[in-house]
Design a protein around this motif. Structure first.
Motif: not given
Length: 105
Positions: A3-7, A70-72
């Motif tokens: 899974e990929y996240h933009e964070d 972890q955050t945006r």
């Protein structure tokens, strides 16, 4: 499945000062609570859960903990990590961690 996240993620490794040569084995780690703030967590490495009644973690190796935020927004991920380390008061004899991770020069 990956899974990929933009964070953004910031991870600070907490070590024993003598790593990898001299490590204060069986030293009690203070300041590790059962709860972590949203967007932060601890990955345990060179630790052992020694006292099940009182929930005591001890040092067993040179690289002890990885504290992750972890955050945006990158600056907030960095802030989460260092705030968590300092507010929780994570400490043990000969603790060492870098304070420049995520900061530009």
């Amino acid at each position: 499945e990956i899974e990929y996240h933009e964070d953004y993620v910031c991870c600070v490794v907490i070590c024993a000062r003598g790593d990898p040569y001299v490590v204060p084995v069986k030293t009690v780690i203070k300041g590790i609570g059962l709860l972590t703030p949203a967007g932060a967590d601890i990955l345990y490495a060179g630790t052992a859960y020694e006292n099940y009644e009182n929930g005591v973690y001890c040092v067993t190796g040179g690289r002890i903990l990885n504290v992750r935020g972890q955050t945006r927004i990158l600056s907030l991920a960095v802030e989460k990590v260092y705030t968590f380390i300092n507010e929780e008061g994570i400490q043990f004899d000969e603790i060492f961690y870098r304070t420049d991770i995520g900061h530009s020069q």
